[in-house]
Design a protein around this motif. Sequence first.
Motif, PDB file in Angstrom:
ATOM      1  N   SER A 353     -27.778 -12.052   3.365  1.00 30.80           N
ATOM      2  CA  SER A 353     -28.602 -13.222   3.080  1.00 30.80           C
ATOM      3  C   SER A 353     -28.101 -14.044   1.903  1.00 30.80           C
ATOM      4  O   SER A 353     -28.728 -15.028   1.522  1.00 30.80           O
ATOM      5  CB  SER A 353     -30.043 -12.778   2.809  1.00 30.80           C
ATOM      6  OG  SER A 353     -30.085 -11.926   1.675  1.00 30.80           O
ATOM      7  N   ASP A 356     -27.697 -17.799   2.519  1.00 22.95           N
ATOM      8  CA  ASP A 356     -28.795 -18.409   3.253  1.00 22.95           C
ATOM      9  C   ASP A 356     -29.129 -19.810   2.749  1.00 22.95           C
ATOM     10  O   ASP A 356     -29.139 -20.065   1.537  1.00 22.95           O
ATOM     11  CB  ASP A 356     -30.061 -17.556   3.129  1.00 22.95           C
ATOM     12  CG  ASP A 356     -30.131 -16.474   4.187  1.00 22.95           C
ATOM     13  OD1 ASP A 356     -29.225 -16.404   5.032  1.00 22.95           O
ATOM     14  OD2 ASP A 356     -31.105 -15.695   4.157  1.00 22.95           O
ATOM     15  N   THR A 358     -32.086 -22.895   2.554  1.00 22.14           N
ATOM     16  CA  THR A 358     -33.526 -22.852   2.290  1.00 22.14           C
ATOM     17  C   THR A 358     -34.299 -22.504   3.554  1.00 22.14           C
ATOM     18  O   THR A 358     -35.253 -21.712   3.527  1.00 22.14           O
ATOM     19  CB  THR A 358     -33.995 -24.213   1.744  1.00 22.14           C
ATOM     20  OG1 THR A 358     -33.272 -24.508   0.549  1.00 22.14           O
ATOM     21  CG2 THR A 358     -35.487 -24.198   1.442  1.00 22.14           C
ATOM     22  N   ARG A 360     -33.272 -20.769   6.207  1.00 23.68           N
ATOM     23  CA  ARG A 360     -33.121 -19.369   6.589  1.00 23.68           C
ATOM     24  C   ARG A 360     -33.952 -18.457   5.694  1.00 23.68           C
ATOM     25  O   ARG A 360     -34.503 -17.446   6.153  1.00 23.68           O
ATOM     26  CB  ARG A 360     -31.645 -18.969   6.533  1.00 23.68           C
ATOM     27  CG  ARG A 360     -30.851 -19.422   7.743  1.00 23.68           C
ATOM     28  CD  ARG A 360     -29.440 -18.902   7.692  1.00 23.68           C
ATOM     29  NE  ARG A 360     -28.715 -19.241   8.901  1.00 23.68           N
ATOM     30  CZ  ARG A 360     -27.422 -18.999   9.091  1.00 23.68           C
ATOM     31  NH1 ARG A 360     -26.715 -18.423   8.119  1.00 23.68           N
ATOM     32  NH2 ARG A 360     -26.831 -19.319  10.220  1.00 23.68           N
ATOM     33  N   ARG A 361     -34.039 -18.791   4.419  1.00 24.43           N
ATOM     34  CA  ARG A 361     -34.857 -17.980   3.522  1.00 24.43           C
ATOM     35  C   ARG A 361     -36.322 -18.012   3.955  1.00 24.43           C
ATOM     36  O   ARG A 361     -37.023 -16.991   3.920  1.00 24.43           O
ATOM     37  CB  ARG A 361     -34.712 -18.471   2.076  1.00 24.43           C
ATOM     38  CG  ARG A 361     -33.377 -18.113   1.439  1.00 24.43           C
ATOM     39  CD  ARG A 361     -33.408 -18.270  -0.057  1.00 24.43           C
ATOM     40  NE  ARG A 361     -33.565 -19.663  -0.464  1.00 24.43           N
ATOM     41  CZ  ARG A 361     -32.560 -20.513  -0.649  1.00 24.43           C
ATOM     42  NH1 ARG A 361     -31.309 -20.102  -0.465  1.00 24.43           N
ATOM     43  NH2 ARG A 361     -32.784 -21.756  -1.019  1.00 24.43           N
ATOM     44  N   ARG A 362     -36.785 -19.181   4.387  1.00 22.00           N
ATOM     45  CA  ARG A 362     -38.169 -19.297   4.862  1.00 22.00           C
ATOM     46  C   ARG A 362     -38.382 -18.476   6.125  1.00 22.00           C
ATOM     47  O   ARG A 362     -39.425 -17.835   6.291  1.00 22.00           O
ATOM     48  CB  ARG A 362     -38.510 -20.760   5.124  1.00 22.00           C
ATOM     49  CG  ARG A 362     -38.594 -21.614   3.879  1.00 22.00           C
ATOM     50  CD  ARG A 362     -38.770 -23.073   4.251  1.00 22.00           C
ATOM     51  NE  ARG A 362     -40.011 -23.286   4.999  1.00 22.00           N
ATOM     52  CZ  ARG A 362     -40.228 -24.337   5.785  1.00 22.00           C
ATOM     53  NH1 ARG A 362     -39.283 -25.267   5.949  1.00 22.00           N
ATOM     54  NH2 ARG A 362     -41.382 -24.478   6.411  1.00 22.00           N
ATOM     55  N   ARG A 364     -36.660 -15.735   7.079  1.00 21.83           N
ATOM     56  CA  ARG A 364     -36.663 -14.306   6.724  1.00 21.83           C
ATOM     57  C   ARG A 364     -38.014 -13.899   6.131  1.00 21.83           C
ATOM     58  O   ARG A 364     -38.563 -12.835   6.458  1.00 21.83           O
ATOM     59  CB  ARG A 364     -35.552 -14.017   5.711  1.00 21.83           C
ATOM     60  CG  ARG A 364     -34.147 -13.990   6.283  1.00 21.83           C
ATOM     61  CD  ARG A 364     -33.165 -13.495   5.240  1.00 21.83           C
ATOM     62  NE  ARG A 364     -31.807 -13.877   5.568  1.00 21.83           N
ATOM     63  CZ  ARG A 364     -30.997 -13.188   6.378  1.00 21.83           C
ATOM     64  NH1 ARG A 364     -31.432 -12.074   6.930  1.00 21.83           N
ATOM     65  NH2 ARG A 364     -29.770 -13.610   6.611  1.00 21.83           N
ATOM     66  N   ARG A 365     -38.521 -14.733   5.248  1.00 15.03           N
ATOM     67  CA  ARG A 365     -39.792 -14.415   4.600  1.00 15.03           C
ATOM     68  C   ARG A 365     -40.923 -14.325   5.632  1.00 15.03           C
ATOM     69  O   ARG A 365     -41.749 -13.403   5.592  1.00 15.03           O
ATOM     70  CB  ARG A 365     -40.105 -15.473   3.545  1.00 15.03           C
ATOM     71  CG  ARG A 365     -41.323 -15.163   2.688  1.00 15.03           C
ATOM     72  CD  ARG A 365     -41.336 -15.997   1.417  1.00 15.03           C
ATOM     73  NE  ARG A 365     -41.289 -17.417   1.696  1.00 15.03           N
ATOM     74  CZ  ARG A 365     -40.258 -18.209   1.396  1.00 15.03           C
ATOM     75  NH1 ARG A 365     -39.177 -17.698   0.812  1.00 15.03           N
ATOM     76  NH2 ARG A 365     -40.294 -19.501   1.669  1.00 15.03           N
TER      77      ARG A 365
END
Length: 495
Positions: A353, A356, A358, A360-362, A364-365
Amino acid sequence: MRDRARRLVERVIRVGSRLARRLPGGIGGRGTYFSAQQRLAADPHRADWPRDVETLLALADRDLARGRTEACLRWYDKALRISFDPSLHQAGGSPLAADPETFLEPLRSSETGTLLLGTPVPAASVPARPAPRKRGGERTRLLVIAQENWTFIRPVLDALRGTGRFEVREIEVDDLAGPGFPERERILRGRYDLVVSGRRMPTPPEVAEAYDWADVALVEWSHHVLTWVTLLDRAPRTLMARLHRFEAFTPFPLLHDHARIDRMLYVSPPVWNLLRSAVPAYADVEGVQVGNLLARGLGPTPGPDRDRHLLVQVGWHREVKDVLFSLEVLARLRTHDPRYRLRLIGPGLPTASSADSTYRRRVRRRLEELGPEAVEQLGRRDDVPALLAGSGVILSSSRHEGTHESVMEGLAAGCPAVIRDWPDAANYGGPGTLYDSGWVVADVQAAVQRVLELSTPERYVEESHRARRFALAQRDPEILVAAYERALTEDPAAA
């Protein structure tokens, strides 16, 4: 160690480009170009890219005034590459789709753009076509020209051959001998030479011979190959092309000699409408809608053994697919009934990650919040039809699509559809031009409501049968092939 070295090299290039962009002249221009590419890759939603395009266009105009044609075209090409960078258009929120006129205005209004895109093609440069062929009862001679990607057209050609009414030849442009197929730079030079002097590009001997043979030449994919074909000094008896989605978000539709195209076969009305809005020259090109044969076929009649509470989405890791929409739909559905789950088929997010975005981070979360008991990530699978046959509802959450073939596959498997009104296509007709408008939803809440309406067994069975009937009517091979026969044999001049 390798990843560390790669990141170090990327950082050096990134910092060097940002420093170079501050310098005057060509060095600054190259720094601007490379820096713009890197920044868009890191953040496709950044708003300062038009400034970089203006810088590159100014350099093109400077060299045009100095008579340095090759340098001028190189700078203009760099401006095109930034304007049509895939990051800008494939993540959702395409500036071209949002406002074609504003997006294209700088490219058209610069001196170089005015010359390349606004200068009429000299009337005397129209290439001669072979004399009409007396066909009698002979088969239609179809020449198909493409480069590398034959995936979608191959089943169509096999089916046309199978009718016994077509004789098909193929030209893979990468296999042409001699100068063969020109690179992008030569295509731009070919457009320049055509509008400035009326000089056309030489036709490779293999293509010229095939033109003399063919009744119809069909170009698969309406991008650089079609531009090249329309710039050649020879023409077929009839020229047609097939339009998908990808080509609309490249600069090549701006560069065709559109008068050479007799008929455009398009698979997606929203894409065709977008192109006609962006490129006025398409107004004089006849369009005919056709379809793709489903790669995995229509499959058998679906059985009753399926989980009505299982939502399925095929293809989800790219930002344009906007799986966050689907995950929010799922979260709200589970407040009504925790049996609702989401099955994601296709490549997932990278294991690491560290790089990542922004977005992709959202994702994953959100996946972590919902947990594996709610979201099943299957990765690439060879048994997609079987997976669809056991699922309850097919989802399309995308910001933009051409046809979204997996939706039709889901319908064929008996899955009722919930299709977001693709935001980047909504102004051009959206998915309602391809699917039943009753399956199209405006937002997350409307999607939730549509799924809940399908929760009763009687309603679900009715909608499942309706889905299958729709797929059979739209993608029945005999119906599709007959449509291609008509499109390829009817005289465009008489249409």
